[in-house]
Motif scaffolding. Structure first.
Motif, PDB file in Angstrom:
ATOM      1  N   UNK A  25      -2.828 -31.117 -15.659  1.00 27.13           N
ATOM      2  CA  UNK A  25      -3.141 -32.534 -15.798  1.00 27.13           C
ATOM      3  C   UNK A  25      -2.394 -33.362 -14.767  1.00 27.13           C
ATOM      4  N   UNK A  26      -1.103 -33.064 -14.588  1.00 23.36           N
ATOM      5  CA  UNK A  26      -0.311 -33.850 -13.650  1.00 23.36           C
ATOM      6  C   UNK A  26      -0.635 -33.523 -12.208  1.00 23.36           C
ATOM      7  N   UNK A  27      -1.078 -32.306 -11.929  1.00 23.18           N
ATOM      8  CA  UNK A  27      -1.409 -31.934 -10.561  1.00 23.18           C
ATOM      9  C   UNK A  27      -2.561 -32.780 -10.025  1.00 23.18           C
ATOM     10  N   UNK A  28      -3.413 -33.268 -10.946  1.00 21.99           N
ATOM     11  CA  UNK A  28      -4.573 -34.053 -10.531  1.00 21.99           C
ATOM     12  C   UNK A  28      -4.227 -35.531 -10.354  1.00 21.99           C
ATOM     13  N   UNK A  29      -3.000 -35.922 -10.692  1.00 20.51           N
ATOM     14  CA  UNK A  29      -2.591 -37.325 -10.607  1.00 20.51           C
ATOM     15  C   UNK A  29      -1.848 -37.570  -9.307  1.00 20.51           C
ATOM     16  N   UNK A  30      -2.260 -38.586  -8.584  1.00 19.89           N
ATOM     17  CA  UNK A  30      -1.605 -38.965  -7.339  1.00 19.89           C
ATOM     18  C   UNK A  30      -1.124 -40.410  -7.448  1.00 19.89           C
ATOM     19  N   UNK A  31       0.149 -40.624  -7.826  1.00 21.25           N
ATOM     20  CA  UNK A  31       0.657 -41.985  -7.993  1.00 21.25           C
ATOM     21  C   UNK A  31       0.576 -42.828  -6.720  1.00 21.25           C
ATOM     22  N   UNK A  32       0.457 -42.159  -5.569  1.00 23.61           N
ATOM     23  CA  UNK A  32       0.342 -42.905  -4.312  1.00 23.61           C
ATOM     24  C   UNK A  32      -0.997 -43.619  -4.206  1.00 23.61           C
ATOM     25  N   UNK A  33      -1.986 -43.157  -4.951  1.00 26.14           N
ATOM     26  CA  UNK A  33      -3.305 -43.779  -4.925  1.00 26.14           C
ATOM     27  C   UNK A  33      -3.309 -44.970  -5.877  1.00 26.14           C
ATOM     28  N   UNK A  34      -3.177 -46.165  -5.324  1.00 27.49           N
ATOM     29  CA  UNK A  34      -3.113 -47.362  -6.165  1.00 27.49           C
ATOM     30  C   UNK A  34      -4.471 -48.045  -6.276  1.00 27.49           C
ATOM     31  N   UNK A  35      -5.522 -47.372  -5.804  1.00 35.38           N
ATOM     32  CA  UNK A  35      -6.855 -47.974  -5.863  1.00 35.38           C
ATOM     33  C   UNK A  35      -7.325 -48.151  -7.305  1.00 35.38           C
ATOM     34  N   UNK A  36      -6.805 -47.322  -8.222  1.00 35.91           N
ATOM     35  CA  UNK A  36      -7.197 -47.434  -9.626  1.00 35.91           C
ATOM     36  C   UNK A  36      -6.198 -48.250 -10.437  1.00 35.91           C
ATOM     37  N   UNK A  37      -5.166 -48.764  -9.773  1.00 34.69           N
ATOM     38  CA  UNK A  37      -4.168 -49.580 -10.472  1.00 34.69           C
ATOM     39  C   UNK A  37      -4.771 -50.933 -10.842  1.00 34.69           C
ATOM     40  N   UNK A  38      -4.311 -51.529 -11.927  1.00 28.13           N
ATOM     41  CA  UNK A  38      -4.865 -52.824 -12.339  1.00 28.13           C
ATOM     42  C   UNK A  38      -4.470 -53.929 -11.361  1.00 28.13           C
ATOM     43  N   UNK A  39      -5.339 -54.913 -11.232  1.00 27.46           N
ATOM     44  CA  UNK A  39      -5.059 -56.080 -10.400  1.00 27.46           C
ATOM     45  C   UNK A  39      -4.522 -57.178 -11.313  1.00 27.46           C
ATOM     46  N   UNK A  40      -3.258 -57.498 -11.137  1.00 22.44           N
ATOM     47  CA  UNK A  40      -2.607 -58.483 -12.002  1.00 22.44           C
ATOM     48  C   UNK A  40      -2.191 -59.686 -11.166  1.00 22.44           C
ATOM     49  N   UNK A  41      -2.627 -60.885 -11.532  1.00 20.38           N
ATOM     50  CA  UNK A  41      -2.240 -62.081 -10.763  1.00 20.38           C
ATOM     51  C   UNK A  41      -0.726 -62.202 -10.653  1.00 20.38           C
ATOM     52  N   UNK A  42      -0.269 -62.616  -9.486  1.00 23.09           N
ATOM     53  CA  UNK A  42       1.173 -62.716  -9.235  1.00 23.09           C
ATOM     54  C   UNK A  42       1.853 -63.662 -10.209  1.00 23.09           C
ATOM     55  N   UNK A  43       1.185 -64.771 -10.553  1.00 20.92           N
ATOM     56  CA  UNK A  43       1.821 -65.731 -11.458  1.00 20.92           C
ATOM     57  C   UNK A  43       2.024 -65.134 -12.848  1.00 20.92           C
ATOM     58  N   UNK A  44       1.114 -64.218 -13.253  1.00 27.13           N
ATOM     59  CA  UNK A  44       1.278 -63.543 -14.534  1.00 27.13           C
ATOM     60  C   UNK A  44       2.485 -62.615 -14.500  1.00 27.13           C
ATOM     61  N   UNK A  45       2.647 -61.912 -13.376  1.00 28.70           N
ATOM     62  CA  UNK A  45       3.789 -61.011 -13.238  1.00 28.70           C
ATOM     63  C   UNK A  45       5.100 -61.778 -13.222  1.00 28.70           C
ATOM     64  N   UNK A  46       5.128 -62.859 -12.468  1.00 27.38           N
ATOM     65  CA  UNK A  46       6.368 -63.618 -12.314  1.00 27.38           C
ATOM     66  C   UNK A  46       6.808 -64.287 -13.611  1.00 27.38           C
ATOM     67  N   UNK A  47       5.875 -64.502 -14.519  1.00 19.50           N
ATOM     68  CA  UNK A  47       6.217 -65.181 -15.773  1.00 19.50           C
ATOM     69  C   UNK A  47       6.783 -64.234 -16.826  1.00 19.50           C
ATOM     70  N   UNK A  48       6.736 -62.932 -16.559  1.00 20.06           N
ATOM     71  CA  UNK A  48       7.241 -61.966 -17.532  1.00 20.06           C
ATOM     72  C   UNK A  48       8.771 -61.984 -17.599  1.00 20.06           C
ATOM     73  N   UNK A  49       9.356 -61.607 -18.739  1.00 14.53           N
ATOM     74  CA  UNK A  49      10.819 -61.475 -18.829  1.00 14.53           C
ATOM     75  C   UNK A  49      11.256 -60.135 -18.238  1.00 14.53           C
ATOM     76  N   UNK A  50      11.744 -60.131 -17.019  1.00 11.66           N
ATOM     77  CA  UNK A  50      12.122 -58.904 -16.327  1.00 11.66           C
ATOM     78  C   UNK A  50      13.571 -58.549 -16.655  1.00 11.66           C
ATOM     79  N   UNK A  51      13.770 -57.332 -17.106  1.00 13.15           N
ATOM     80  CA  UNK A  51      15.110 -56.871 -17.493  1.00 13.15           C
ATOM     81  C   UNK A  51      15.732 -56.053 -16.365  1.00 13.15           C
ATOM     82  N   UNK A  52      16.865 -56.515 -15.802  1.00 10.99           N
ATOM     83  CA  UNK A  52      17.522 -55.730 -14.740  1.00 10.99           C
ATOM     84  C   UNK A  52      18.174 -54.470 -15.311  1.00 10.99           C
ATOM     85  N   UNK A  53      18.015 -53.351 -14.588  1.00  6.76           N
ATOM     86  CA  UNK A  53      18.670 -52.096 -14.951  1.00  6.76           C
ATOM     87  C   UNK A  53      19.490 -51.620 -13.758  1.00  6.76           C
TER      88      UNK A  53
END
Length: 312
Positions: A25-53
């Motif tokens: 299952x994992x062999x078929x996954x290519x995280x470098x391929x972001x074409x299937x990644x969701x498109x999220x508006x920047x303002x939506x991302x910036x409004x999230x509570x980001x926790x520093x680690x």
């Protein structure tokens, strides 16, 4: 969307208790391929509570109905958002989603670079079911290895689930089978319990620095020194953590010495940089680049860039 330079090789790291199907299952996954990644508006991302680690750290996160959420496209339910350091070398991230009361949160992970541009995508199928052990229960889990490119101070990790994930289930192992397996007895013919997927759940994020180069590069090859830092809203205060482990020094280009480097020395560093990149040891190549420029090299950076591009 900006183009990103990503390493070609990806060696998924699986738990020791993974069944053989996990590897397929994992062999078929290519995280470098972001074409299937969701498109999220920047303002939506910036409004999230980001926790520093800050590594090394192990952080538990309980996602409830009152947690932050993103209802964009297929995204649904609660989300977890983290800010990770980009100036401490390669990062190893273990993400675990615990099964509780026959319910589990199926995580997807979107990695964004310092400018909040998508750089890697790990779908829920990447996080495989793991059998319970002496100190761990039923869970979905896997490891991600990332190498932030130079010039960034931080990168971002968004954990979310989708409407499709909520229609799926996770089949676990019956405790009777697990006992029989451990005792080398005949495996009984009993039904396995099934966990439904939920928009809430319990996550554990373990973050540490990695001496060897990560499998995936995050960010543009030119450190983006002229790029303005991204400001995110509602940044949570830093979580408690232990003292950071030793890590490579930041790789921002140092000022060149007034004296030019000798040709033989320049050639030595260039060869060493190429060899390190060819072997996939980007951390070593970056250290050599830093040292060469400190000594007055004018070609080390060009050599590093051309070598990495040759691998991309």
């Amino acid at each position: 969307m900006k183009k990103h330079l990503l390493a070609l090789c990806l060696l998924p790291v699986l738990g020791l208790s993974s069944v053989p199907a996990s590897f397929a299952a994992n062999a078929a996954i290519n995280p470098q391929n972001i074409s299937t990644a969701p498109s999220i508006p920047t303002d939506k991302l910036q409004s999230l509570p980001w926790t520093p680690l800050m590594p090394p750290v192990s952080q538990d996160v309980v996602l409830t109905a009152s947690s932050a959420s993103l209802n964009v496209g297929e995204l649904t339910g609660s989300v977890a958002a983290f800010v990770l350091p980009a100036d401490q070398g390669s990062l190893e991230i273990t993400l675990t989603s615990l099964v509780k009361d026959l319910s589990v949160y199926a995580p997807n992970v979107l990695i964004l670079d310092g400018q909040m541009q998508p750089s890697a995508f790990f779908p829920s199928s990447y996080f495989q079911y793991q059998k319970p052990g002496m100190t761990s229960g039923n869970r979905l889990e896997n490891v991600m290895k990332l190498t932030p490119m130079m010039g960034q101070k931080q990168i971002y990790m968004l954990v979310y689930t989708t409407k499709h994930d909520l229609t799926e289930t996770t089949r676990m192992i019956n405790p009777a089978k697990l006992y029989a397996e451990g005792a080398s007895n005949a495996i009984p013919d009993v039904a396995d319990p099934v966990a439904s997927h939920s928009g809430q759940g319990t996550l554990t994020v373990k973050l540490k620095t990695e001496q060897n180069s990560g499998n995936i590069m995050i960010g543009k090859i030119f450190g983006g020194s002229d790029a303005k830092p991204v400001v995110v809203g509602n940044v949570a205060p830093p979580t408690a953590y232990s003292a950071p482990a030793a890590a490579p020094a930041p790789v921002a280009a140092p000022a060149a010495k007034s004296e030019p480097m000798l040709n033989d020395t320049e050639s030595y560093f260039n060869r060493a940089i190429k060899q390190a990149v060819d072997k996939g040891n980007i951390d070593k190549a970056l250290k050599l680049l830093n040292e060469a420029e400190r000594l007055g090299s004018t070609s080390a950076r060009k050599t590093f860039i051309s070598s990495v591009k040759g691998k991309g």
